[in-house]
Structures are given as C-alpha cells and as structure tokens.
Design a protein around this motif. Structure first.
Motif, PDB file in Angstrom:
ATOM      1  N   ALA A 216       0.831  -1.206   0.000  1.00 33.80           N
ATOM      2  CA  ALA A 216       0.000   0.000   0.000  1.00 33.80           C
ATOM      3  C   ALA A 216       0.866   1.257   0.000  1.00 33.80           C
ATOM      4  O   ALA A 216       0.566   2.236  -0.693  1.00 33.80           O
ATOM      5  N   PHE A 217       1.936   1.249   0.774  1.00 37.70           N
ATOM      6  CA  PHE A 217       2.853   2.390   0.793  1.00 37.70           C
ATOM      7  C   PHE A 217       3.457   2.623  -0.584  1.00 37.70           C
ATOM      8  O   PHE A 217       3.529   3.760  -1.074  1.00 37.70           O
ATOM      9  N   LEU A 218       3.886   1.553  -1.254  1.00 36.99           N
ATOM     10  CA  LEU A 218       4.540   1.697  -2.556  1.00 36.99           C
ATOM     11  C   LEU A 218       3.586   2.206  -3.629  1.00 36.99           C
ATOM     12  O   LEU A 218       4.014   2.868  -4.582  1.00 36.99           O
ATOM     13  N   VAL A 219       2.308   1.917  -3.502  1.00 36.30           N
ATOM     14  CA  VAL A 219       1.328   2.465  -4.437  1.00 36.30           C
ATOM     15  C   VAL A 219       1.105   3.947  -4.172  1.00 36.30           C
ATOM     16  O   VAL A 219       0.879   4.736  -5.101  1.00 36.30           O
ATOM     17  N   SER A 220       1.214   4.370  -2.941  1.00 40.12           N
ATOM     18  CA  SER A 220       0.806   5.711  -2.531  1.00 40.12           C
ATOM     19  C   SER A 220       1.797   6.782  -2.979  1.00 40.12           C
ATOM     20  O   SER A 220       2.947   6.512  -3.350  1.00 40.12           O
ATOM     21  N   ASP A 221       1.336   8.029  -2.910  1.00 40.56           N
ATOM     22  CA  ASP A 221       2.180   9.166  -3.270  1.00 40.56           C
ATOM     23  C   ASP A 221       3.365   9.328  -2.330  1.00 40.56           C
ATOM     24  O   ASP A 221       4.361   9.964  -2.690  1.00 40.56           O
ATOM     25  N   GLU A 222       3.284   8.780  -1.134  1.00 38.39           N
ATOM     26  CA  GLU A 222       4.404   8.870  -0.193  1.00 38.39           C
ATOM     27  C   GLU A 222       5.656   8.179  -0.738  1.00 38.39           C
ATOM     28  O   GLU A 222       6.774   8.491  -0.309  1.00 38.39           O
ATOM     29  N   ALA A 223       5.462   7.223  -1.651  1.00 37.61           N
ATOM     30  CA  ALA A 223       6.587   6.510  -2.262  1.00 37.61           C
ATOM     31  C   ALA A 223       6.903   7.071  -3.647  1.00 37.61           C
ATOM     32  O   ALA A 223       7.416   6.363  -4.509  1.00 37.61           O
TER      33      ALA A 223
END
Length: 244
Positions: A216-223
């Motif tokens: 989920a983190f890797l999909v998100s804009d944070e990554a």
C-alpha cells in the motif's frame, strides 16, 4: 476517482493490501476467481468495484482494466503459486503453469493497465507493485520452478520501471514464508512452521499485513521517489544469518 486494481484481491496478501489502501483513502477494483468472495469483500470495504475471472485467461486483463475505469492510481498483482518439488520430479507443464500465473500474468496485467496508469498519474505518479519471493535471491532446494518464475517477475519489473517512467513507478515486494491459504501446506504443521520461523532474524513467519502495508505504501504518493526496487519483507531472511 481513479482506482487501484488488485489482482488476487481476496487472497491473504491481496486482502491485506486492499484494507491498507482503503485506510489510506484509495478507491479499489478487485480481481479474483470467486465472485461471491469478491462481492462480500467489496461490500465490506466500500468504494470498491470488482471483476471475477482467472489470470490464466488472457482476456481477463483488458476486461478488468476497462471495468476499473479510464484512470488508474495503481496496480497490485498479488497472485502466486507455491510448487515445491525436487528438480527430478518437476514436469515442463508445471514450470509453464508457474510462469504463466506469476510472470506472464504480471506482464499482461501491467500491459492492459498502462494507459490507465499513465492517465491516472496526473502531475504525479501511479504505482505498480508486483510480488516475488525471498527464494529468487536465495538458493533454496526444491524451489526451482517458483524461483525461476519470480526471478522473471523481478526482471520484468526493472524493465517496466525504466520504460514507464516517469508517470508510472514499478516496484517488487519479496516476502519470505507468510501465513496465507496458499502457504497452508507449509504452515499448517506447527513443528515445521516453527522450524522455518527460527531461520529468520525476526523469528516468526510473515503475516499478510506485513506485506500488505508495504504494498500500500509503494502504491501511494508517499513513495513517489521509489521505483525499480525489490524490497524484502522477510524477517531478515534474505540478508542476515544469526546462527552458525
């Protein structure tokens, strides 16, 4: 709203990823074989549409991408196999099946979704997450078929990350043994499970939530500045030896 497609959305890791993405506010499109399970999970999550089908059907991918919508914020291919046999017992058909489900399926999923992923990137990026295994980097006996298939996934991801940049980021999550239905043949026997757990620097087996959180983190804009990476969620198994 742009959606994130999750193939294998009702499986252990796919379901955990879906929950983690919904907690971040992502709208989802789930793909899996069991229509009833899909509908039940979609109702549980909200803001979720579905496509029922099997990844061995080449027509599934265009249909799923079309039903997900013209703009996509991400794609997660949480589909895999565990076929552990000594090399002398492996049949070509088994190797072909593992490759089709793991590597060819991942390719077809991204190929079908690429226009939507570029459209959904806007001024930022969209994120693709594929799945490998710790066995692609470590030499484990009886893992020839799955290691070949997942090794192909890692090569595919690096090529796609270069080709689809800058709009689309592509990364790989490589778990060690995780307690899912797929791995039940290895985890159901607690003596065996505990023995495998003890081989890890963090001496337990993986949980779907461990892997789903990273996906989920890797999909998100944070990554947004992470692409072309193979990241282990493996209790240190790929890098560390604490005994001997």
């Amino acid at each position: 709203m742009a959606r994130t497609i999750i193939y294998g959305g009702t499986g252990g890791i796919g379901r955990a990823t879906a929950h983690a993405l919904r907690a971040r506010g992502h709208a989802l499109h789930l793909v899996a074989r069991d229509a009833g399970a899909l509908d039940a999970l979609a109702a549980e999550l909200g803001e979720t549409s579905v496509t029922a089908g099997d990844v061995t059907d080449p027509g599934l991918f265009a249909r799923a991408s079309a039903e997900a919508g013209e703009a996509l914020s991400g794609l997660v291919y949480a589909v895999g196999t565990i076929n552990l046999k000594p090399v002398g017992r492996l049949k070509p058909a088994e190797i072909e099946a593992d490759f089709r489900i793991n590597a060819l399926g991942a390719f077809l999923a991204v190929q079908a979704a690429a226009p939507g992923l570029k459209a959904g990137a806007g001024e930022g990026t969209s994120g693709v997450v594929l799945f490998s295994t710790v066995a692609a980097a470590q030499g484990f006996a009886a893992h020839a078929s799955v290691a070949m298939a997942k090794g192909a996934v890692e090569g595919l991801a690096l090529s796609l990350a270069a080709e689809l940049a800058p709009q689309v980021r592509v990364n790989v999550v490589a778990p060690s043994l995780t307690r899912t239905n797929l791995a039940r043949s290895l985890t159901a026997n607690e003596t065996v499970a505990n023995g495998i757990a003890a081989m890890h620097a963090v001496p337990r087996l993986g949980r779907p939530e461990d892997t789903g959180a990273l996906a989920a983190f890797l999909v998100s804009d944070e990554a947004g500045w992470i692409t072309g990476q193979v990241i282990g969620v493996d209790g240190g198994r790929s890098r560390l030896r604490t005994k001997g």
